[in-house]
Scaffold this active site. Structure first.
Site, PDB file in Angstrom:
ATOM      1  N   PRO A 123       0.787  -1.233   0.000  1.00 38.49           N
ATOM      2  CA  PRO A 123       0.000   0.000   0.000  1.00 38.49           C
ATOM      3  C   PRO A 123       0.823   1.290   0.000  1.00 38.49           C
ATOM      4  CG  PRO A 123      -0.239  -1.187   2.083  1.00 38.49           C
ATOM      5  CD  PRO A 123       0.456  -2.102   1.136  1.00 38.49           C
ATOM      6  N   ASN A 124       0.323   2.228  -0.750  1.00 33.76           N
ATOM      7  CA  ASN A 124       0.859   3.596  -0.852  1.00 33.76           C
ATOM      8  C   ASN A 124       2.159   3.718  -1.654  1.00 33.76           C
ATOM      9  OD1 ASN A 124      -1.252   4.797   0.822  1.00 33.76           O
ATOM     10  ND2 ASN A 124      -0.283   3.673   2.496  1.00 33.76           N
ATOM     11  N   ARG A 149       4.876  11.039  -1.500  1.00 34.92           N
ATOM     12  CA  ARG A 149       5.372  10.644  -0.177  1.00 34.92           C
ATOM     13  C   ARG A 149       6.675  11.391   0.105  1.00 34.92           C
ATOM     14  NH1 ARG A 149       4.394   4.349   1.190  1.00 34.92           N
ATOM     15  NH2 ARG A 149       4.314   5.165   3.310  1.00 34.92           N
ATOM     16  N   TYR A 169      11.787   8.163   1.391  1.00 31.04           N
ATOM     17  CA  TYR A 169      11.586   7.092   0.400  1.00 31.04           C
ATOM     18  C   TYR A 169      12.397   7.267  -0.890  1.00 31.04           C
ATOM     19  CZ  TYR A 169       7.851   5.699   3.536  1.00 31.04           C
ATOM     20  OH  TYR A 169       7.162   5.289   4.648  1.00 31.04           O
ATOM     21  N   ASN A 172       7.861  -5.776  -1.083  1.00 30.38           N
ATOM     22  CA  ASN A 172       7.850  -4.666  -0.135  1.00 30.38           C
ATOM     23  C   ASN A 172       6.414  -4.592   0.377  1.00 30.38           C
ATOM     24  OD1 ASN A 172       7.772  -2.342   1.331  1.00 30.38           O
ATOM     25  ND2 ASN A 172       8.909  -1.105  -0.165  1.00 30.38           N
ATOM     26  N   ALA A 174       3.197  -0.919   4.789  1.00 23.27           N
ATOM     27  CA  ALA A 174       2.700  -0.939   6.178  1.00 23.27           C
ATOM     28  C   ALA A 174       2.230  -2.331   6.613  1.00 23.27           C
ATOM     29  CB  ALA A 174       1.577   0.077   6.338  1.00 23.27           C
ATOM     30  N   HIS A 176       4.186  -4.708   9.120  1.00 24.02           N
ATOM     31  CA  HIS A 176       4.230  -4.611  10.577  1.00 24.02           C
ATOM     32  C   HIS A 176       3.089  -5.345  11.277  1.00 24.02           C
ATOM     33  CE1 HIS A 176       7.248  -1.812   9.376  1.00 24.02           C
ATOM     34  NE2 HIS A 176       6.375  -0.988   8.816  1.00 24.02           N
ATOM     35  N   ASP A 222       1.382 -15.602   6.424  1.00 14.78           N
ATOM     36  CA  ASP A 222       0.988 -17.001   6.209  1.00 14.78           C
ATOM     37  C   ASP A 222       1.010 -17.358   4.723  1.00 14.78           C
ATOM     38  OD1 ASP A 222       0.711 -17.418   8.896  1.00 14.78           O
ATOM     39  OD2 ASP A 222      -1.481 -17.378   8.919  1.00 14.78           O
ATOM     40  N   GLU A 253      12.541  -9.742   1.311  1.00  9.00           N
ATOM     41  CA  GLU A 253      11.757  -8.587   1.782  1.00  9.00           C
ATOM     42  C   GLU A 253      12.592  -7.329   1.548  1.00  9.00           C
ATOM     43  OE1 GLU A 253      11.067  -8.846   5.985  1.00  9.00           O
ATOM     44  OE2 GLU A 253      10.193  -6.835   6.109  1.00  9.00           O
ATOM     45  N   HIS A 290      12.717  -2.867   1.753  1.00  6.31           N
ATOM     46  CA  HIS A 290      12.141  -1.574   2.156  1.00  6.31           C
ATOM     47  C   HIS A 290      13.019  -0.462   1.618  1.00  6.31           C
ATOM     48  CE1 HIS A 290       9.336  -3.568   4.789  1.00  6.31           C
ATOM     49  NE2 HIS A 290      10.340  -4.324   5.188  1.00  6.31           N
ATOM     50  N   SER A 330      13.059   2.632   2.973  1.00  6.38           N
ATOM     51  CA  SER A 330      13.615   3.250   4.174  1.00  6.38           C
ATOM     52  C   SER A 330      14.172   2.154   5.087  1.00  6.38           C
ATOM     53  CB  SER A 330      12.520   4.027   4.906  1.00  6.38           C
ATOM     54  OG  SER A 330      11.534   3.126   5.408  1.00  6.38           O
ATOM     55  N   ARG A 383      13.173   4.190  12.398  1.00  8.31           N
ATOM     56  CA  ARG A 383      11.985   5.047  12.376  1.00  8.31           C
ATOM     57  C   ARG A 383      11.097   4.778  13.601  1.00  8.31           C
ATOM     58  NH1 ARG A 383       9.310   4.613   6.696  1.00  8.31           N
ATOM     59  NH2 ARG A 383       8.247   6.472   7.493  1.00  8.31           N
ATOM     60  N   ARG A 404       7.290   0.479  13.480  1.00  4.97           N
ATOM     61  CA  ARG A 404       7.911  -0.071  12.259  1.00  4.97           C
ATOM     62  C   ARG A 404       9.038  -1.051  12.584  1.00  4.97           C
ATOM     63  NH1 ARG A 404       5.763   3.345   8.203  1.00  4.97           N
ATOM     64  NH2 ARG A 404       5.362   5.434   8.988  1.00  4.97           N
TER      65      ARG A 404
END
Ligand code: DQA
Length: 143
Positions: A9-10, A17, A22, A73, A76, A79, A86, A97, A99, A101, A106, A110
């Site tokens: 998301p986002n 952003r 980012y 990625n 949010a 977290h 799963d 995985e 990210h 940032s 942070r 997070r």
């Protein structure tokens, strides 16, 4: 070889952003960087983005069925989404995985990733280059 790159998301709104967190690339530019880096390593990246948890879970099921290596990625969802964790656990090919940032530097919420425990590794904090490093890591894992 095909790889699936899933963005949560986002991330399609990198244009609005905080670029100090980012990085400077908008989502289209990030996609191009991923595509070109993958190609340079002989990989064909299928790059997707969704703000919807169920859609991301569906993509992970698809990757499990097709035995596709995945870079994710989860944004949010990283977290708190046990459902994405799963689904990620069903993969038999490598999972990285990423990210943009460094979540560990942070806010405290997070600092937890519910995904890391089912990933081969996590790359975070290098801006768009996190994806480039993830492609190199994935390529090493799949040979
Ligand atoms: C992010 C970090 C997350 O904490 C955040 O919710 C995001 C992006 C990153 O790429 O740095 O949306 O996954």
């Amino acid at each position: 070889m095909k790889i699936l790159v899933i963005n949560g998301p986002n991330l399609a709104r990198l244009d609005i952003r905080d670029s100090s967190i980012y990085g400077d690339l908008n989502y289209g530019e990030l996609k191009s960087l991923i595509e070109i880096s993958a190609k340079a390593h002989g990989l064909e990246a299928d790059i997707r983005q969704s703000d919807d948890e169920a859609t991301i879970i569906g993509w992970l099921h698809e990757a499990a069925d097709k035995k596709l290596p995945v870079i994710i990625n989860p944004a949010a969802f990283t977290h708190y989404s046990y459902a994405i964790r799963d689904a990620a656990e069903l993969l038999t090919s490598p999972l990285i995985e990423v990210h943009l940032s460094n979540p560990m530097s942070r806010e405290e919420f997070r600092h937890t990733s519910v995904i890391s425990g089912v990933a081969n590794g996590t790359i975070a904090g290098f801006g768009p280059n996190s994806y480039v490093l993830a492609i190199i890591a994935l390529k090493n894992l799949i040979g």
